[in-house]
Motif scaffolding. Sequence first.
Motif, PDB file in Angstrom:
ATOM      1  N   LEU A 400       0.868  -1.168   0.000  1.00  0.00           N
ATOM      2  CA  LEU A 400       0.000   0.000   0.000  1.00  0.00           C
ATOM      3  C   LEU A 400       0.908   1.222   0.000  1.00  0.00           C
ATOM      4  CD1 LEU A 400      -2.859   1.224   0.207  1.00  0.00           C
ATOM      5  CD2 LEU A 400      -2.591   1.167   2.694  1.00  0.00           C
ATOM      6  N   VAL A 401       0.847   2.021  -1.071  1.00  0.00           N
ATOM      7  CA  VAL A 401       1.722   3.190  -1.199  1.00  0.00           C
ATOM      8  C   VAL A 401       0.886   4.430  -1.496  1.00  0.00           C
ATOM      9  CG1 VAL A 401       3.655   1.782  -2.020  1.00  0.00           C
ATOM     10  CG2 VAL A 401       2.115   2.824  -3.675  1.00  0.00           C
ATOM     11  N   ILE A 402       1.495   5.597  -1.268  1.00  0.00           N
ATOM     12  CA  ILE A 402       0.829   6.871  -1.571  1.00  0.00           C
ATOM     13  C   ILE A 402       0.829   7.073  -3.081  1.00  0.00           C
ATOM     14  CG2 ILE A 402       0.984   9.376  -1.291  1.00  0.00           C
ATOM     15  CD1 ILE A 402       2.190   8.882   1.448  1.00  0.00           C
ATOM     16  N   ASP A 403      -0.303   7.551  -3.614  1.00  0.00           N
ATOM     17  CA  ASP A 403      -0.437   7.751  -5.061  1.00  0.00           C
ATOM     18  C   ASP A 403      -1.047   9.124  -5.361  1.00  0.00           C
ATOM     19  OD1 ASP A 403      -0.286   6.951  -7.786  1.00  0.00           O
ATOM     20  OD2 ASP A 403      -2.423   6.452  -7.751  1.00  0.00           O
ATOM     21  N   GLY A 404      -0.705  10.109  -4.588  1.00  0.00           N
ATOM     22  CA  GLY A 404      -1.251  11.446  -4.824  1.00  0.00           C
ATOM     23  C   GLY A 404      -0.729  12.402  -3.771  1.00  0.00           C
ATOM     24  N   THR A 405      -1.246  13.622  -3.821  1.00  0.00           N
ATOM     25  CA  THR A 405      -0.830  14.655  -2.867  1.00  0.00           C
ATOM     26  C   THR A 405      -1.749  14.630  -1.654  1.00  0.00           C
ATOM     27  OG1 THR A 405      -0.028  16.025  -4.680  1.00  0.00           O
ATOM     28  CG2 THR A 405      -0.424  17.119  -2.566  1.00  0.00           C
ATOM     29  N   LEU A 406      -1.164  14.686  -0.464  1.00  0.00           N
ATOM     30  CA  LEU A 406      -1.931  14.705   0.776  1.00  0.00           C
ATOM     31  C   LEU A 406      -1.995  16.133   1.311  1.00  0.00           C
ATOM     32  CD1 LEU A 406      -0.367  11.559   2.539  1.00  0.00           C
ATOM     33  CD2 LEU A 406      -2.362  11.655   1.024  1.00  0.00           C
ATOM     34  N   ASP A 407      -3.133  16.505   1.860  1.00  0.00           N
ATOM     35  CA  ASP A 407      -3.304  17.830   2.466  1.00  0.00           C
ATOM     36  C   ASP A 407      -4.170  17.656   3.707  1.00  0.00           C
ATOM     37  OD1 ASP A 407      -3.797  20.431   3.230  1.00  0.00           O
ATOM     38  OD2 ASP A 407      -4.143  21.154   1.186  1.00  0.00           O
ATOM     39  N   ARG A 408      -3.539  17.716   4.876  1.00  0.00           N
ATOM     40  CA  ARG A 408      -4.275  17.479   6.110  1.00  0.00           C
ATOM     41  C   ARG A 408      -5.396  18.494   6.311  1.00  0.00           C
ATOM     42  NH1 ARG A 408      -5.578  19.279  10.583  1.00  0.00           N
ATOM     43  NH2 ARG A 408      -4.552  21.234  10.051  1.00  0.00           N
TER      44      ARG A 408
END
Length: 543
Positions: A400-408
């Motif tokens: 399971l990997v990150i595939d985009g931009t995160l914005d808390r």
Amino acid sequence: MGSGAGERGWAERRPVLFPFLLSLFCPALSEQIRYRIPEEMPEGSVVGNLAKDLGLSVHELPSRQLRISSEKPYFTVSAKSGELLVSGRLDREQICGKKPACALEFEAVAENPLNFYHVSVDIEDINDHTPKFTQSSFDLQISESTVPGTRFILEAAEDADIGLNSLRIYKLSLSPSFSLINKEKQDGSKYPELALEKRLDREQQSYHRLVLTAMDGGDPPLSGTTELRIQVTDANDNPPVFNQDVYRVSLPENVPPGTTVLQVSATDQDEGINSEITYSFYRTGQVFSLNSKSGEITTLRMLDFEEIKEYSIVVEARDGGGLAAQCTVEINIQDENDNSPEITFHSLVEMILENAAPGTLIALIKIYDQDSGENGEVNCRLEGEVPFQIISSSKNSYKLVIDGTLDREQTPEYNVTITATDRGKPPLSASKSVTLIITDINDNAPVFLQASYMVHVMENNPPGASIAQVSASDPDLGPNGHVSYSIVASDLEPRALASYVSVSAQSGVVFAQRAFDHEQLRAFELTVQARDQGSPALSANVS
């Protein structure tokens, strides 16, 4: 066998060496490290230097926290040397049964940055099991009228070892009346048949005692024995004859108890009681039932392909005069799609920085389906629109990997659901959810509510009066969003400024420090800064 360093000679290590380690934001490596060791190595024995094979130095071990992620604790990693050590009993027969290849597959996990490495340890068989018969002796009744050349199926011995170490041959003690024939079933297993060499004479010898020996192919070979006690009975001209020597049938698993498997049939040309045939299992079992009159075989309980894939049963037909014949019934159990996939998370990172780059590893996902063939082949997917993706890592393993931009500030957490579906007909599926928390970084500067402030003050105001208030907001959390105010510039002289105005660091309220005189000072300008408490701090100015 010795332990520790003395075990190095046992393990054939064939690692795939990694030329470099990827950075924090790159996907985990997918190559596999492979070792080969014999079963039953003592606890603490060295399998190989896992850290070295992964390109990790001893100095890196404290920070990388190299460890094993496995459902069963067969191995562990030395925190000091990085060596892969045996930590549990490696009984090949218990782990893999009769499978020709036996491999334990697991992941090695390293922290800072998080990474997974696939490790496979082949467990080789040693000759640690003796062939065994179920009984110390077996009784046979053979009529004195039995024709030479007649054969009798004997009880097979069991040997848990495989390959050359498995049961290879049967031998019979010397006898002028009997000989032994080694036979082989479809699955390759061996069983003995007793052949009558010459006619028996009950009046001359009514009882024969023979020793049957089962030997494996180990070096040195191991063996087990049983006694054959043969009683010679009075003449009964014709023994029963089965219409088939071997019956073969396929049966789906999960058929209800009482299901008919097949019917064996034997005939006897004698008349009266000598032609009356009774059927029985040569060895009583707990799975099937046999009608002693009709020869119909039925199931006693539910069958499970994942437990036992095939059965080989010897059925005996005995007439009223004591003559008997045997046949073999081979039952092949067919797999049904009766097991849903099972999903487990390993080394899950539940708190994720919002500036983590695409490709950052979040967790290792293991999918297991007990069925075989297409019923056990599983596809894995993420539900909904989330900035993550699943990448196939190895058999039954996914990343399971990150595939985009995160914005808390936009989405502080994600409820990620993973669904695994097999290829059975109809397919079975299972889902598992996990909550991923996005942690704050100081990525937002304070923002003033107004682009500029114009303040009008009557002269002769009282000293200490509040004359204005500036306000800024910061969407970050904790210290990253805590704002303080200060005056950073003015068109007044620095010494004069302090005697005219001040600003509250907490509230942004601007206070007059003295009474203003319109004739002395008609206007002046201030620059107020709003600064958060992040590291590094972010700020904004307003006039």
